[in-house]
Design a protein around this motif. Sequence first.
Motif, short mmCIF file in Angstrom:
data_model
loop_
_atom_site.label_atom_id
_atom_site.label_comp_id
_atom_site.label_asym_id
_atom_site.label_seq_id
_atom_site.Cartn_x
_atom_site.Cartn_y
_atom_site.Cartn_z
N TRP A 283 0.85 -1.15 0.01
CA TRP A 283 0.02 -0.07 -0.07
C TRP A 283 0.91 1.26 -0.02
CZ3 TRP A 283 -4.87 -0.49 3.58
CH2 TRP A 283 -5.72 -1.06 3.07
N SER A 284 0.11 2.55 -0.63
CA SER A 284 1.07 3.50 -0.56
C SER A 284 1.16 4.22 0.94
CB SER A 284 0.20 4.77 -1.58
OG SER A 284 -0.79 4.86 -0.89
N ASP A 285 2.02 5.17 0.98
CA ASP A 285 2.20 6.02 2.37
C ASP A 285 0.86 6.49 2.63
OD1 ASP A 285 4.73 4.86 2.29
OD2 ASP A 285 5.80 6.67 1.70
N GLU A 286 0.12 7.30 1.76
CA GLU A 286 -1.08 7.74 2.03
C GLU A 286 -2.16 6.58 2.81
OE1 GLU A 286 0.60 8.45 -0.45
OE2 GLU A 286 1.06 10.51 -0.32
N ARG A 287 -2.32 5.53 2.06
CA ARG A 287 -3.23 4.76 2.68
C ARG A 287 -2.79 4.12 3.96
NH1 ARG A 287 -4.87 0.62 -2.19
NH2 ARG A 287 -6.37 0.09 -0.66
N MET A 288 -1.50 3.84 4.11
CA MET A 288 -0.92 3.58 5.32
C MET A 288 -1.09 4.36 6.60
SD MET A 288 -0.38 0.38 4.49
CE MET A 288 0.00 0.05 6.14
N ALA A 289 -1.04 5.75 6.16
CA ALA A 289 -1.29 6.85 7.08
C ALA A 289 -2.77 6.67 7.52
CB ALA A 289 -0.95 8.28 6.69
N GLY A 290 -3.69 6.49 6.47
CA GLY A 290 -5.09 6.51 7.03
C GLY A 290 -5.50 5.28 7.85
N TRP A 291 -4.88 4.16 7.68
CA TRP A 291 -5.06 3.02 8.40
C TRP A 291 -4.35 3.20 9.91
CZ3 TRP A 291 -7.75 -0.97 6.93
CH2 TRP A 291 -7.97 -2.07 7.70
N ALA A 292 -3.30 3.91 10.13
CA ALA A 292 -2.78 4.21 11.29
C ALA A 292 -3.92 5.16 12.05
CB ALA A 292 -1.23 4.94 11.08
N ILE A 293 -4.32 6.04 11.44
CA ILE A 293 -5.25 6.68 11.87
C ILE A 293 -6.69 6.01 12.26
CG2 ILE A 293 -6.74 8.69 11.82
CD1 ILE A 293 -4.61 9.95 9.68
N LEU A 294 -6.92 5.14 11.44
CA LEU A 294 -8.34 4.29 11.74
C LEU A 294 -7.83 3.30 12.93
CD1 LEU A 294 -10.95 2.77 10.90
CD2 LEU A 294 -9.45 1.37 9.48
N GLY A 295 -6.58 2.95 13.19
CA GLY A 295 -6.25 1.99 14.26
C GLY A 295 -6.01 2.94 15.38
N PHE A 296 -5.82 4.03 15.57
CA PHE A 296 -6.04 4.76 16.60
C PHE A 296 -7.26 5.12 17.18
CE2 PHE A 296 -5.46 8.88 19.17
CZ PHE A 296 -4.58 8.23 20.30
N ALA A 297 -8.16 5.36 15.92
CA ALA A 297 -9.53 5.56 16.43
C ALA A 297 -10.01 4.31 17.22
CB ALA A 297 -10.40 5.91 15.04
N ALA A 298 -9.50 3.32 16.63
CA ALA A 298 -10.22 1.91 17.11
C ALA A 298 -9.69 2.03 18.64
CB ALA A 298 -9.86 0.73 16.59
N VAL A 299 -8.25 2.42 18.71
CA VAL A 299 -7.86 2.35 20.38
C VAL A 299 -8.86 3.38 21.21
CG1 VAL A 299 -5.95 3.08 21.59
CG2 VAL A 299 -5.58 1.79 19.64
N LEU A 300 -9.06 4.64 20.73
CA LEU A 300 -9.80 5.45 21.61
C LEU A 300 -11.30 4.96 21.82
CD1 LEU A 300 -9.17 8.84 19.73
CD2 LEU A 300 -8.21 8.04 21.86
N PHE A 301 -11.80 4.06 20.79
CA PHE A 301 -13.13 3.38 21.07
C PHE A 301 -12.95 2.54 22.26
CE2 PHE A 301 -16.40 -0.02 20.49
CZ PHE A 301 -17.31 0.89 20.51
N LEU A 302 -12.01 1.75 22.21
CA LEU A 302 -11.58 0.60 23.17
C LEU A 302 -11.56 1.30 24.45
CD1 LEU A 302 -10.64 -2.31 24.10
CD2 LEU A 302 -8.48 -1.82 23.34
N CYS A 303 -10.51 2.20 24.57
CA CYS A 303 -10.40 2.95 25.88
C CYS A 303 -11.55 3.41 26.53
CB CYS A 303 -9.38 4.04 25.80
SG CYS A 303 -7.72 3.45 25.33
N LEU A 304 -12.47 4.11 25.75
CA LEU A 304 -13.65 4.70 26.20
C LEU A 304 -14.71 3.47 26.68
CD1 LEU A 304 -14.23 7.78 23.66
CD2 LEU A 304 -13.77 7.70 26.10
#
Length: 333
Positions: A283-304
């Motif tokens: 995957w391109s760097d831009e798509r991987m960046a979007g995936w990293a943001i998605l992962g952290f959004a999942a982390v925030l949902f998990l924490c809440l």
Amino acid sequence: MFKLYVALILGGVLVMGIYESVETAILNAGIRLDQPHTLKAVGYANLLLLISTALYFIHLWRGPGLTGRLASVFASVGTVALGLNLAMRWMETYYLHRPGHVPFNVLYEVLAAFSIVTLVIYLVMERVYRTRTAGAFVMSIVMVAALFQIWLTATGQAVTGYRFPVLLNYWKYAHVLGNLIGVGAFAVAAAMGAACLSGYVRRRPATGDFFAQSMPTAARLAHSMHFSIMVGFPAFTVATVLGAWWAYESWGPDWAWLMQEILALAVWLIYASYFYFRHMRKWSDERMAGWAILGFAAVLFLCLAVTVFSRGPHAFCCTELSLWQRSLSMPGI
């Protein structure tokens, strides 16, 4: 710069030592943990981080120079101040004959520890990669944690919480510390990803736009983002394994398919798939960046979901306990 950091740490230790000697006179075994001044001093540390956040944003507009250096200094001072406050809080609980109150027991303290871990990881990367581009993005995440602390204080939940005798063992702190390192690294990776996707990194310096001149290339940001995930994923994996072992030692089963366990597995799979998409699917760097943001959004949902809305053993600030919790819990120390 190293001498400056050493001077900041030594100066902070001296100030906190004087502060502690003055406060010792008011400490007694019956005092609530929101009454010592150390809890209030965390607010001053967060104020330093707020100033740092503003300076990082100014740095984006004005370019490299004194503003960026001041932003790093304020971030470093705030990090040291938060760390010293948590250390003092730990020592005070032992002085008050409340052994075992490592500053991971209530959500207010966990948020402060999260800010420390996130900032340490970012400041090290800032030093290694010699760029302050992502500072504004990282500090924005830290400020959200600080605002959450303010909300907990305003609602009287800064020191509430319940400790379960069956869960009080050394596995708990190893599990929580591993999660803090993992989540802090994921936060830095998401900030790097946000900087990578900001659009400015794809402009050419010839345009004369400051962002194009001051921000590093997208590839460089993507590399630092990948490094952050390389730090966070092993820590999160170890923390998950330790959590399963902790559950096994505490009440038997190591996996009960509770909500927090399922969500933690989902987060682990998201970041595991990051490596698959990066190395196998290219995957391109831009798509991987979007995936990293998605992962952290999942982390925030998990924490809440786990720490705020859950009624299981991971809940930090619930005001009403389930029957299962009441059968295990005792007032928090």
